[in-house]
Design a protein around this motif. Structure first.
Motif, PDB file in Angstrom:
ATOM      1  N   HIS A 137       0.850  -1.188   0.000  1.00  0.00           N
ATOM      2  CA  HIS A 137       0.000   0.000   0.000  1.00  0.00           C
ATOM      3  C   HIS A 137       0.887   1.240   0.000  1.00  0.00           C
ATOM      4  O   HIS A 137       1.989   1.223   0.536  1.00  0.00           O
ATOM      5  N   ALA A 138       0.371   2.324  -0.592  1.00  0.00           N
ATOM      6  CA  ALA A 138       1.064   3.604  -0.572  1.00  0.00           C
ATOM      7  C   ALA A 138       0.078   4.700  -0.189  1.00  0.00           C
ATOM      8  O   ALA A 138      -1.023   4.759  -0.742  1.00  0.00           O
ATOM      9  N   VAL A 139       0.466   5.529   0.762  1.00  0.00           N
ATOM     10  CA  VAL A 139      -0.429   6.550   1.292  1.00  0.00           C
ATOM     11  C   VAL A 139       0.255   7.907   1.220  1.00  0.00           C
ATOM     12  O   VAL A 139       1.487   8.001   1.113  1.00  0.00           O
ATOM     13  N   ASP A 140      -0.560   8.983   1.295  1.00  0.00           N
ATOM     14  CA  ASP A 140       0.001  10.328   1.268  1.00  0.00           C
ATOM     15  C   ASP A 140       0.015  10.917   2.672  1.00  0.00           C
ATOM     16  O   ASP A 140      -0.795  10.542   3.525  1.00  0.00           O
ATOM     17  N   PRO A 141       0.932  11.845   2.937  1.00  0.00           N
ATOM     18  CA  PRO A 141       1.045  12.401   4.297  1.00  0.00           C
ATOM     19  C   PRO A 141      -0.199  13.148   4.756  1.00  0.00           C
ATOM     20  O   PRO A 141      -0.490  13.178   5.957  1.00  0.00           O
ATOM     21  N   GLN A 142      -0.945  13.728   3.823  1.00  0.00           N
ATOM     22  CA  GLN A 142      -2.098  14.545   4.202  1.00  0.00           C
ATOM     23  C   GLN A 142      -3.230  13.726   4.812  1.00  0.00           C
ATOM     24  O   GLN A 142      -4.033  14.250   5.586  1.00  0.00           O
ATOM     25  N   HIS A 143      -3.311  12.452   4.448  1.00  0.00           N
ATOM     26  CA  HIS A 143      -4.401  11.597   4.953  1.00  0.00           C
ATOM     27  C   HIS A 143      -3.834  10.368   5.650  1.00  0.00           C
ATOM     28  O   HIS A 143      -4.408   9.286   5.599  1.00  0.00           O
ATOM     29  N   LEU A 144      -2.693  10.549   6.299  1.00  0.00           N
ATOM     30  CA  LEU A 144      -1.955   9.413   6.840  1.00  0.00           C
ATOM     31  C   LEU A 144      -2.764   8.628   7.866  1.00  0.00           C
ATOM     32  O   LEU A 144      -2.874   7.393   7.768  1.00  0.00           O
ATOM     33  N   ILE A 145      -3.342   9.295   8.843  1.00  0.00           N
ATOM     34  CA  ILE A 145      -3.989   8.595   9.956  1.00  0.00           C
ATOM     35  C   ILE A 145      -5.150   7.747   9.463  1.00  0.00           C
ATOM     36  O   ILE A 145      -5.220   6.536   9.747  1.00  0.00           O
ATOM     37  N   GLU A 146      -6.065   8.356   8.698  1.00  0.00           N
ATOM     38  CA  GLU A 146      -7.242   7.595   8.272  1.00  0.00           C
ATOM     39  C   GLU A 146      -6.886   6.467   7.312  1.00  0.00           C
ATOM     40  O   GLU A 146      -7.467   5.376   7.373  1.00  0.00           O
ATOM     41  N   GLN A 147      -5.871   6.686   6.435  1.00  0.00           N
ATOM     42  CA  GLN A 147      -5.497   5.634   5.493  1.00  0.00           C
ATOM     43  C   GLN A 147      -4.842   4.451   6.207  1.00  0.00           C
ATOM     44  O   GLN A 147      -5.157   3.294   5.920  1.00  0.00           O
ATOM     45  N   VAL A 148      -3.936   4.734   7.135  1.00  0.00           N
ATOM     46  CA  VAL A 148      -3.267   3.642   7.859  1.00  0.00           C
ATOM     47  C   VAL A 148      -4.274   2.884   8.719  1.00  0.00           C
ATOM     48  O   VAL A 148      -4.248   1.638   8.773  1.00  0.00           O
ATOM     49  N   LYS A 149      -5.135   3.610   9.395  1.00  0.00           N
ATOM     50  CA  LYS A 149      -6.144   2.938  10.223  1.00  0.00           C
ATOM     51  C   LYS A 149      -7.033   2.026   9.367  1.00  0.00           C
ATOM     52  O   LYS A 149      -7.351   0.894   9.765  1.00  0.00           O
ATOM     53  N   GLN A 150      -7.411   2.511   8.192  1.00  0.00           N
ATOM     54  CA  GLN A 150      -8.257   1.697   7.318  1.00  0.00           C
ATOM     55  C   GLN A 150      -7.524   0.447   6.849  1.00  0.00           C
ATOM     56  O   GLN A 150      -8.087  -0.657   6.837  1.00  0.00           O
ATOM     57  N   LEU A 151      -6.250   0.601   6.478  1.00  0.00           N
ATOM     58  CA  LEU A 151      -5.474  -0.523   5.950  1.00  0.00           C
ATOM     59  C   LEU A 151      -5.134  -1.556   7.021  1.00  0.00           C
ATOM     60  O   LEU A 151      -4.846  -2.717   6.703  1.00  0.00           O
ATOM     61  N   THR A 152      -5.143  -1.154   8.272  1.00  0.00           N
ATOM     62  CA  THR A 152      -4.804  -2.073   9.372  1.00  0.00           C
ATOM     63  C   THR A 152      -6.035  -2.442  10.202  1.00  0.00           C
ATOM     64  O   THR A 152      -5.902  -2.896  11.334  1.00  0.00           O
TER      65      THR A 152
END
Length: 338
Positions: free
Chosen positions: A190-205
Motif C-alpha cells: 500500500h502507498a499513502v500520502d502524508p495529508q491523509h496518513l492517519i485515516e489511510q493507515v487505520k483503514q489498511l490495518t
C-alpha cells in the motif's frame, strides 16, 4: 589526484570546490587503498559540509562517506579483499577523492557479476534499513510496517527489505505520486500520502494501526504517525530529513505503551566517539554479504537514480533538499557520469 575539498563549514556552493590534492602514501596494517569510481550523495553530506552533523572533520576535508571502486593495495593483516577486487566501502569522510585509504572493517567485496552501481546503494541505505528493522526493532511475521519518506534511498530500502519478510504488511508514505508508485514497485502493498496518513493507515490495518513505524523524516510527520501507531507498537527514529527534530508528546507514548527506538547506524561503523567498528565488524560483514547476495539474486533491487559529475555536488544536494529525487544519487569520481 582530484577531490572535492571543503575548506570551512557553510553553504556547499560557498565552501566546496574540486581541487588537486596529494594522493595517499601510507597504508596501515588494517587498511585498504581504494581507487574510488563512484560515491553517493545524501542529506548527511550537506549536513556535514554545513557543520550540522555528528562528526566534525578537521579542515580542509574531503566529504563523502560511501563509495565503490577498485582495491589498489592492502595492509598486512587484510585477508578478505586483495588488489584488483571491486569493493564498496563506508568511510568517516573522504569518498569524494580519486584515491582513499579506508579501514578494512568497512570494506566489502562485490561479486564479480553484480553491477557496481547496484552494490553502491547497499552499505548505508540498505545497511541502515536492515539493522534498524532486524537488529533494533526485531521485526517478525505479522507486523505491519509504516515507512515514512518511502521515496528516499533509505525509505525504499526499508520497503524492499520489509517486503522480504513473510506475512508482513508494508505501507509506504511518500510526498508525491511518483514516489508512491516507486515504493509500490519495490514491494509495498500500500502507498499513502502524508495529508491523509492517519485515516489511510487505520483503514489498511483494520483500525489497529502500524505495529512498526520507520521514520527517516522527523518533523510533523512523525507526530502524525504516532496517532496511527498500534498499541504496543515500535517507532524507529532514523533521521530528520525534514530538517526539524520533533518534540515527541510522551503522553501518547504512555497511553499506547509505545517503544521509541533511537537508531544511529553510525554505532556499527565507527562514527561514534567510542569507535566500535571492530566490535561490530563480523556482524557487519555478514549483513553486507547477505545484502550483496540478495541483490545478486534480484530479491532486492538497489540502484543509483542518477550519476552526476564531481562539479555537480551542489546540484545533487539541491535536488535532495527539494525532494525531487527518488532513490539515491551518486558522483562520478574516477568514472563516468550517466
Amino acid at each position: 589526484m582530484k577531490a572535492i575539498v571543503c575548506r570551512a563549514y557553510g553553504a556547499p556552493r560557498e565552501v566546496t570546490s574540486v581541487q588537486s590534492i596529494g594522493a595517499p602514501r601510507i597504508v596501515g596494517d588494517n587498511e585498504v587503498l581504494i581507487e574510488v569510481h563512484h560515491a553517493t550523495v545524501s542529506h548527511a553530506t550537506g549536513l556535514l559540509i554545513e557543520g550540522r552533523y555528528q562528526k566534525s572533520p578537521p579542515f580542509p576535508f574531503v566529504p563523502g562517506t560511501e563509495g565503490v571502486g577498485r582495491v589498489l593495495r592492502t595492509g598486512s593483516t587484510v585477508r578478505h579483499v586483495q588488489p584488483g577486487d571491486t569493493v564498496v566501502f563506508i568511510c568517516d569522510w573522504g569518498a569524494y577523492s580519486e584515491q582513499l585509504v579506508v579501514h578494512a572493517t568497512t570494506v566489502y567485496p562485490v561479486p564479480k557479476t553484480l553491477d557496481p552501481l547496484k552494490a553502491l546503494a547497499l552499505p548505508i541505505s540498505y545497511g541502515t534499513a536492515y539493522t534498524a528493522l532486524h537488529w533494533r526493532a526485531q521485526v517478525r511475521e505479522g507486523d505491519s510496517i509504516l515507512v515514512l519518506g518511502a521515496g528516499s534511498g533509505v525509505g525504499l530500502a526499508a520497503v524492499e527489505l520489509a517486503a522480504q519478510i513473510p506475512n508482513v504488511t508494508v505501507i509506504a508514505c511518500a510526498s508525491n505520486e511518483g514516489k508512491r508508485l516507486a515504493a509500490l514497485r519495490h514491494g509495498a502493498q500500500h502507498a499513502v500520502d502524508p495529508q491523509h496518513l492517519i485515516e489511510q493507515v487505520k483503514q489498511l490495518t483494520h483500525g489497529l494501526g502500524a505495529s512498526i513505524v520507520f521514520d527517516p523524516v522527523g518533523g510533523d510527520l512523525l507526530l502524525t504517525s504516532l496517532r496511527c501507531t498500534a498499541p504496543n507498537g515500535k517507532v524507529l527514529i532514523i533521521g530528520f530529513a525534514s530538517g526539524t527534530i520533533p518534540q515527541v508528546p510522551m503522553n501518547i507514548a504512555l497511553v499506547k505503551n509505545l517503544t521509541i527506538h533511537g537508531f544511529f547506524y553510525g554505532q556499527y561503523i565507527g562514527w561514534t566517539p567510542a569507535n566500535e567498528r571492530e566490535r561490530y565488524a563480523d556482524d557487519m560483514q555478514s549483513m553486507m554479504a547477505e545484502l550483496l547476495d540478495m541483490a545478486l539474486r534480484e530479491a532486492i533491487h538497489p540502484g543509483i537514480t542518477q550519476v552526476l559529475r564531481m562539479t555537480q555536488l551542489c546540484d545533487a544536494l539541491d535536488a535532495l533538499h527539494g525532494r525531487a529525487v527518488v532513490g539515491k544519487l551518486a558522483l562520478a569520481i574516477h568514472g563516468d557520469a550517466r
